[in-house]
Structure formats: structure tokens, C-alpha cells
Design a protein around this motif. Sequence first.
Motif, PDB file in Angstrom:
ATOM      1  N   GLN A   3     -89.553 -18.900  36.445  1.00  0.00           N
ATOM      2  CA  GLN A   3     -89.369 -18.673  37.882  1.00  0.00           C
ATOM      3  C   GLN A   3     -88.235 -17.944  38.358  1.00  0.00           C
ATOM      4  O   GLN A   3     -88.060 -17.565  39.453  1.00  0.00           O
ATOM      5  CB  GLN A   3     -89.539 -20.071  38.385  1.00  0.00           C
ATOM      6  N   TYR A   4     -87.167 -17.588  37.468  1.00  0.00           N
ATOM      7  CA  TYR A   4     -86.016 -17.235  37.840  1.00  0.00           C
ATOM      8  C   TYR A   4     -86.274 -15.737  38.120  1.00  0.00           C
ATOM      9  O   TYR A   4     -85.316 -15.231  38.525  1.00  0.00           O
ATOM     10  CB  TYR A   4     -84.862 -17.473  37.125  1.00  0.00           C
ATOM     11  N   LEU A   5     -87.319 -15.251  37.566  1.00  0.00           N
ATOM     12  CA  LEU A   5     -87.746 -13.668  37.899  1.00  0.00           C
ATOM     13  C   LEU A   5     -87.912 -13.530  39.276  1.00  0.00           C
ATOM     14  O   LEU A   5     -87.831 -12.247  39.504  1.00  0.00           O
ATOM     15  CB  LEU A   5     -88.930 -13.496  37.026  1.00  0.00           C
ATOM     16  N   LEU A   6     -87.941 -14.223  39.966  1.00  0.00           N
ATOM     17  CA  LEU A   6     -88.261 -14.242  41.457  1.00  0.00           C
ATOM     18  C   LEU A   6     -87.015 -13.884  42.220  1.00  0.00           C
ATOM     19  O   LEU A   6     -87.013 -12.980  43.029  1.00  0.00           O
ATOM     20  CB  LEU A   6     -88.653 -15.407  42.182  1.00  0.00           C
ATOM     21  N   ILE A   7     -85.739 -13.995  41.534  1.00  0.00           N
ATOM     22  CA  ILE A   7     -84.533 -13.350  41.966  1.00  0.00           C
ATOM     23  C   ILE A   7     -84.500 -11.640  42.435  1.00  0.00           C
ATOM     24  O   ILE A   7     -83.799 -11.218  43.130  1.00  0.00           O
ATOM     25  CB  ILE A   7     -83.407 -13.859  41.245  1.00  0.00           C
ATOM     26  N   ILE A   8     -85.220 -11.294  41.154  1.00  0.00           N
ATOM     27  CA  ILE A   8     -85.197  -9.845  41.341  1.00  0.00           C
ATOM     28  C   ILE A   8     -86.028  -9.097  42.558  1.00  0.00           C
ATOM     29  O   ILE A   8     -85.442  -8.328  43.146  1.00  0.00           O
ATOM     30  CB  ILE A   8     -85.844  -9.211  39.980  1.00  0.00           C
ATOM     31  N   PRO A   9     -87.025  -9.619  42.778  1.00  0.00           N
ATOM     32  CA  PRO A   9     -87.528  -9.149  44.096  1.00  0.00           C
ATOM     33  C   PRO A   9     -86.838  -9.454  45.278  1.00  0.00           C
ATOM     34  O   PRO A   9     -86.902  -8.662  46.572  1.00  0.00           O
ATOM     35  CB  PRO A   9     -89.348  -9.534  44.142  1.00  0.00           C
ATOM     36  N   MET A  10     -86.390 -10.798  45.292  1.00  0.00           N
ATOM     37  CA  MET A  10     -85.846 -11.404  46.722  1.00  0.00           C
ATOM     38  C   MET A  10     -84.330 -10.369  46.862  1.00  0.00           C
ATOM     39  O   MET A  10     -84.204 -10.083  47.883  1.00  0.00           O
ATOM     40  CB  MET A  10     -85.064 -12.719  46.294  1.00  0.00           C
ATOM     41  N   VAL A  11     -83.708  -9.866  45.788  1.00  0.00           N
ATOM     42  CA  VAL A  11     -82.517  -9.133  45.932  1.00  0.00           C
ATOM     43  C   VAL A  11     -82.825  -7.827  46.341  1.00  0.00           C
ATOM     44  O   VAL A  11     -82.308  -7.260  47.398  1.00  0.00           O
ATOM     45  CB  VAL A  11     -81.777  -9.043  44.525  1.00  0.00           C
ATOM     46  N   THR A  12     -84.092  -7.427  45.788  1.00  0.00           N
ATOM     47  CA  THR A  12     -84.413  -5.991  46.136  1.00  0.00           C
ATOM     48  C   THR A  12     -85.046  -5.937  47.767  1.00  0.00           C
ATOM     49  O   THR A  12     -84.532  -5.165  48.318  1.00  0.00           O
ATOM     50  CB  THR A  12     -85.735  -5.653  45.407  1.00  0.00           C
ATOM     51  N   ILE A  13     -85.626  -6.972  48.256  1.00  0.00           N
ATOM     52  CA  ILE A  13     -86.166  -7.032  49.384  1.00  0.00           C
ATOM     53  C   ILE A  13     -84.622  -7.033  50.785  1.00  0.00           C
ATOM     54  O   ILE A  13     -84.836  -6.318  51.514  1.00  0.00           O
ATOM     55  CB  ILE A  13     -86.995  -8.342  49.749  1.00  0.00           C
TER      56      ILE A  13
END
Length: 490
Positions: free
Chosen positions: A277-287
Amino acid sequence: MSYTWMLLAALTLPLIATALISLLGRWPNIRESVSAVTAAILFTVIWWLYQAPPEPLTLVVAAPIESLQIAFSVSRLGILFALIASGLWLVTTLYAAGYMRAHHEKNQTRFFALFALAIASVMAIAFSDNLFTLFIFYEVLTVSTYPLVTHSGTPAARRGGRRYLMILMGSSIGFFLPAMIITWLSAGTLTFANGGILEGHFDTSWLWLLMLLFMFGVSKAGLMPFHRWLPSAMVAPTPVSALLHAVAVVKAGVFTILKVVLFVAGPEFLQQSDTSQYLLIIPMVTILLASLVAMTRDNLKERLAYSTVSQLSYIVLGAFMLNQSGLIGGTMHLAMHAFAKITLFFAAGAILVATHKTKVSELNGLGKQMPFTFAFFTIGAMSIIGLPFFGGMWSKWYLVSGAVGFSGQPALQWSLSVTLMVSTLLNIWYLLTVPMHAFFKPAPDKSQYKEAPVSCLIAMAVPAALCIYFFFDPHLIYDLANEIVTGDGQ
């Protein structure tokens, strides 16, 4: 026409067009007609596939190793991707016919031939039966679009092309290929399957690392820090930018991510890994970071490029939420973003053809002289923002629903919602300032400009109209997304 012949037609029609276009350089009207007619036939064939009762058909082209085949089959996600690409190929051909001539571009025959070849690669990706086949044509797409990026032949184009090739191929060989090999060694197969192929064959404690390899290996999805190829490729002609950002390249990236989540790892298996679930951090930061960078860019195409980087991560975010709403939202955004973003790039190209202006700061007062262009731009911008009466609202709706219903860490649930809300506000700023300046700020001089060629305006009008249509009737895209996510899509 049988199911087998429809699949063969979808795979071969763009290749036939590539050969014919290459032979018709002396007859530009016929050349462009061949491109448009082939695109229309291809769209029709894929529409038949969409409406036909599904058959368990696998078309095996080669089997270098017994468990590794180059094979094709029809899936609902593949049909969605193929419908988008074939439909927008037709629209882009119409646009390019006006743009390339009005802008006096050289090597136009080569452009149209390579565009058809890129669409052929997209069809192969869309209907890949396994990860091995998808990987092969993922690389073919990179190579076939490289000459389009460097089309102008200028030093800047060559520099942008080198970065394009190095990042895309370097990441796929360095990360995607090892991830695929690990998957094959673990599962003994790479054939896509509902619910994935890894459960029972792979240790969940290492699943996050495998998914990280896929995320960074598929750099066509534009995740930071492997996103720089996208702004660098903006040296290409505007129809190529449309190909990169809406029709083929970036959509091949997020399509691959969706395939990996849904049919390689499987959402339920991924949910068994607490760290995934912590992989979500990558698209959040990119957004957020890409949106902030977009706000600082005065060059219109570069601003739109960073917007694409941000919007692609909405799809990745929806995929890794691992709940039905998030996955539906991400899948719908595959289409909604395509229609809106191609409208924006077409408008940017029309402005360049008509005025030779490339910067947002130079657009003051142009709305009165180019009202159709800036009206279409406004429609595309509002759809990407996700405002009511535009199709982008529905993909954003389901993404926000997925964030609210996220069952992981509470801090992540809160962060997902905040990311989507803040990024929407940033979208408003960096997109709507363009038509606001054009319509409501005075022109700096008395120069007079006209609209771009009629073919460019018609090509802009079609996806802009779809942005509105899919607000009132989103069922085609929603139904496909729902079938894909609930298990009928493979």
C-alpha cells in the motif's frame, strides 16, 4: 467476419497502412486518405470485437520457449485501449493533414507511415495474451516513435530523442525485464489471468519490491523520477505530442500498469502485502510535484506535458488503491484523459500554426481572434479538472470514492483524499489561466490572426464533443471499466 479474422485485422491493418503510405509520397491527398480510411476501418473492426460474444481465442504467432509465447487474445481492457487509440488515430490524421501542411513540415510521408507503425505496436500491446508479448511490443513502440520525436532533425530534437530513447529503453531493460523474469521464474507462466498469476507462487513480503520494479520499469507511465522523457519529447511536432500524450505512448504505459495489477499480481494478492500500500506514495508525489512544476512553465506544450505526468499518476493511483471504485476510476481515466488531453494539444498546435506563439504569456487577447480554438481548449481543461458537464468528472468521482473507501493505513486514506483535492485546485490554476488570459486580457498589440485550418478545427471539435458527451452518457466507458475490474475483463 469471424472472431479470429477480426483479431488478425486489428493487428495487421495498421501494418498494411504503413506500407501503402510509404509508397504514396507523391500523392499526399491519397496518402492521408489511406491513413484516415484505415483508421476508420480499424475502429469499426474493434467495435465489432466489442459487440461480439467473447470467445476463448488465443492466436499464437511464435513459441521461442515452450512457456513463452508471442500470442494475442481479446480482453475488455485491450478493447478499451484499442478503441481509444484507433478512434484518435482517425482524428489525429485529420488534424495532421492540416497542421503538417500549414506548418510546412518536411518528411510528411515518413511521419504518416511511422504514425501507422506506432498504432500497429499499440494494437499488439492492447491484444497481448501475456507479459512477454506485451514487453516485446512495448519496446517496438519506443523504437518506432523515436524518429517521430526527432522528426524536425534540429539539435534540440536530437537531444530530446536521445533522452526519450535512453530513459524508456534503459528503464524497461533495467527494471521491467528483471521484473518479468522474476514473475516467470516464480509463477512458471506470463499469461494474463483474472486474479493474477502470482498468488501461491510468490512471497508477499517481497511483493512490494516486484511491483516497484514494474512501476519504474514502465516509465511510459511517467512516474517520477523517470518522467523527463515526456517534457524532452515536446520538441516533436504537435501531432506527435498528441500521439505521445493521448493516443499511444503514455497510454501504453498506464495500460501496462493496469495489466500488471489486475492480471499478473492480482488486487486480492496485493492486499495481502501490508507494504504494497505504501507504493501509493509514488503516484501521490508525482501528481503534486508535476502539477507544481506545470504552474511554473510558460511554454504551453511544456505545461501540458507536466500536466500529463500528473494525470497519468491518477490512473496508477487508482490501480494501487486495490478497491473497486479506485480501479474503475483509474480505468475510466484512461479514456477521459485521452479525449481531453488530445484536445488541449491540438489547440496548442493550432495556436502555433496560426500565430507562431508558444508561450502562455503571449496569448493575451487571442481568444477574440481564435474563439473556437480557445473554446475547445477550455472544454478539454474543464474535463481534466473534473468539473460537472464534462466526462472527466466521472473518473475523478470514482477515484475520490476509492480514496474515501481505502481500507489501508488511515494516514494514507487521508493523504489520498488531500492529494486529489489539492491537485484539482492546481489543475484549475495552470489550465484555466490559459483561456482566461486569451479571452479577458487585452492584446499587447494590434496584430490580427485567424483560426488554424478547418481540418484542425474539426479534429479539435470531435474529442471536445466527446468530453461533453461522456458526462451525459458515460455508460460505454463505465461498463467496460466495471467488466474489467470485476473479473470479466480478461
